[in-house]
Design a protein around this motif. Structure first.
Motif, PDB file in Angstrom:
ATOM      1  N   GLN A 114       6.470  11.926  12.946  1.00 19.68           N
ATOM      2  CA  GLN A 114       5.115  12.212  13.424  1.00 19.68           C
ATOM      3  C   GLN A 114       4.097  11.932  12.325  1.00 19.68           C
ATOM      4  OE1 GLN A 114       4.314  16.356  14.299  1.00 19.68           O
ATOM      5  NE2 GLN A 114       2.704  15.817  15.753  1.00 19.68           N
ATOM      6  N   LEU A 115       4.450  12.307  11.084  1.00 16.65           N
ATOM      7  CA  LEU A 115       3.538  12.127   9.964  1.00 16.65           C
ATOM      8  C   LEU A 115       3.221  10.649   9.758  1.00 16.65           C
ATOM      9  CD1 LEU A 115       2.330  13.671   7.263  1.00 16.65           C
ATOM     10  CD2 LEU A 115       4.118  12.288   6.218  1.00 16.65           C
ATOM     11  N   ALA A 129       3.629   7.945  11.782  1.00 18.37           N
ATOM     12  CA  ALA A 129       2.921   7.320  12.905  1.00 18.37           C
ATOM     13  C   ALA A 129       1.461   7.751  12.941  1.00 18.37           C
ATOM     14  CB  ALA A 129       3.608   7.678  14.220  1.00 18.37           C
ATOM     15  N   ASN A 130       1.198   9.031  12.757  1.00 20.65           N
ATOM     16  CA  ASN A 130      -0.174   9.529  12.857  1.00 20.65           C
ATOM     17  C   ASN A 130      -1.030   9.164  11.650  1.00 20.65           C
ATOM     18  OD1 ASN A 130      -0.196  10.678  15.464  1.00 20.65           O
ATOM     19  ND2 ASN A 130       1.011  12.381  14.712  1.00 20.65           N
ATOM     20  N   GLN A 131      -0.427   9.058  10.464  1.00 18.63           N
ATOM     21  CA  GLN A 131      -1.204   8.592   9.310  1.00 18.63           C
ATOM     22  C   GLN A 131      -1.605   7.132   9.498  1.00 18.63           C
ATOM     23  OE1 GLN A 131       1.102   9.477   5.759  1.00 18.63           O
ATOM     24  NE2 GLN A 131       0.155  11.496   5.559  1.00 18.63           N
ATOM     25  N   ASN A 177      -1.928   5.468  12.328  1.00 12.63           N
ATOM     26  CA  ASN A 177      -2.879   5.359  13.434  1.00 12.63           C
ATOM     27  C   ASN A 177      -4.205   6.069  13.163  1.00 12.63           C
ATOM     28  OD1 ASN A 177      -1.329   3.720  15.135  1.00 12.63           O
ATOM     29  ND2 ASN A 177      -0.182   5.483  15.900  1.00 12.63           N
ATOM     30  N   THR A 192      -4.775   9.375  12.869  1.00 14.63           N
ATOM     31  CA  THR A 192      -4.900  10.712  13.429  1.00 14.63           C
ATOM     32  C   THR A 192      -4.743  11.784  12.351  1.00 14.63           C
ATOM     33  OG1 THR A 192      -3.925   9.853  15.451  1.00 14.63           O
ATOM     34  CG2 THR A 192      -4.059  12.231  15.263  1.00 14.63           C
ATOM     35  N   PHE A 193      -3.829  11.544  11.386  1.00 10.85           N
ATOM     36  CA  PHE A 193      -3.613  12.459  10.267  1.00 10.85           C
ATOM     37  C   PHE A 193      -4.166  11.810   9.003  1.00 10.85           C
ATOM     38  CE2 PHE A 193       0.613  14.654  11.793  1.00 10.85           C
ATOM     39  CZ  PHE A 193      -0.045  15.135  12.904  1.00 10.85           C
ATOM     40  N   ASP A 194      -4.685  12.646   8.105  1.00  8.97           N
ATOM     41  CA  ASP A 194      -5.116  12.164   6.796  1.00  8.97           C
ATOM     42  C   ASP A 194      -3.922  12.126   5.855  1.00  8.97           C
ATOM     43  OD1 ASP A 194      -7.802  11.920   7.484  1.00  8.97           O
ATOM     44  OD2 ASP A 194      -8.232  14.015   6.937  1.00  8.97           O
ATOM     45  N   SER A 249       4.167   3.415  17.131  1.00  5.88           N
ATOM     46  CA  SER A 249       4.209   4.574  18.020  1.00  5.88           C
ATOM     47  C   SER A 249       5.287   5.527  17.560  1.00  5.88           C
ATOM     48  CB  SER A 249       4.526   4.137  19.454  1.00  5.88           C
ATOM     49  OG  SER A 249       3.575   3.226  19.933  1.00  5.88           O
ATOM     50  N   GLN A 250       5.015   6.801  17.785  1.00  5.10           N
ATOM     51  CA  GLN A 250       6.040   7.813  17.524  1.00  5.10           C
ATOM     52  C   GLN A 250       6.896   7.970  18.773  1.00  5.10           C
ATOM     53  OE1 GLN A 250       4.774  11.861  17.175  1.00  5.10           O
ATOM     54  NE2 GLN A 250       6.826  12.568  16.655  1.00  5.10           N
TER      55      GLN A 250
END
Length: 185
Positions: A98-99, A101-103, A105, A107-109, A135-136
């Protein structure tokens, strides 16, 4: 023959310059990755699947210390490098982190210096593709890459680089079936 061709010719315009031909559509490849890190070592599992379902499978051993998140990034980067060297232009990456993929994209810093460096490397390498997406997915959708990463993370000092896998189709407890016995003199 010339008369037949002239009579049956379509109204398609002649193309004098082959560079005017439309480029063939770029085909999408899928990349499944998983990284694993433990006290025994770290490894990567990568599966590249082509548009015609051809599959390229890799298990990589990292001979340096990494955290689990760093192993996930190292694995993704290794897969991206392989895809680039194969001449792939469109790549859809799937990770179960999750970390990561979201970094990527946005979404996460990425607050940690190490994660910021990895993130910058991924973005830089993504520019080598005409289309790059990530994608996650759930761990259950990433089982093959997960198994490969865990296998690569184990210590195999006693094994060579090549491991042969043989399939066995009958239990040891089942009697062998004899079709015909032949006696030799």
């Amino acid at each position: 023959m010339a008369d037949y061709l002239a009579e049956t010719a379509t109204d398609m315009p002649a193309i004098d310059d082959p560079e005017q031909l439309p480029a063939p559509p770029l085909e999408l490849w899928e990349l499944y990755t998983d990284g694993a890190a433990s006290s025994e070592g770290a490894g990567a599992g990568l599966i590249l699947i082509g548009p015609h379902q051809e599959e390229h499978t890799y298990a990589l051993r990292f001979n340096f210390k990494v955290t689990n998140n760093e192993a996930e990034y190292e694995t993704l980067l290794a897969g991206m490098h392989i895809a680039r060297e194969l001449g792939i232009k469109k790549l859809q990456a799937y990770v179960d982190s999750q970390l990561v993929a979201n970094q990527i994209n946005g979404t996460f810093d990425a607050n940690d210096k190490s994660m910021q460096t990895y993130l910058a490397l991924v973005h830089s390498l993504a520019d080598a593709f005409t289309d790059f997406r990530i994608s996650q997915i759930s761990r259950s959708q990433n089982k093959q890459a997960d198994v490969l990463s865990k296998l690569a993370a184990l210590t195999f000092k006693h094994l060579e680089k090549k491991i042969l896998v043989e399939q066995i189709f009958t239990k040891s407890t089942e009697p062998e079936k004899t079709i015909a016995s032949i006696e030799e003199e």
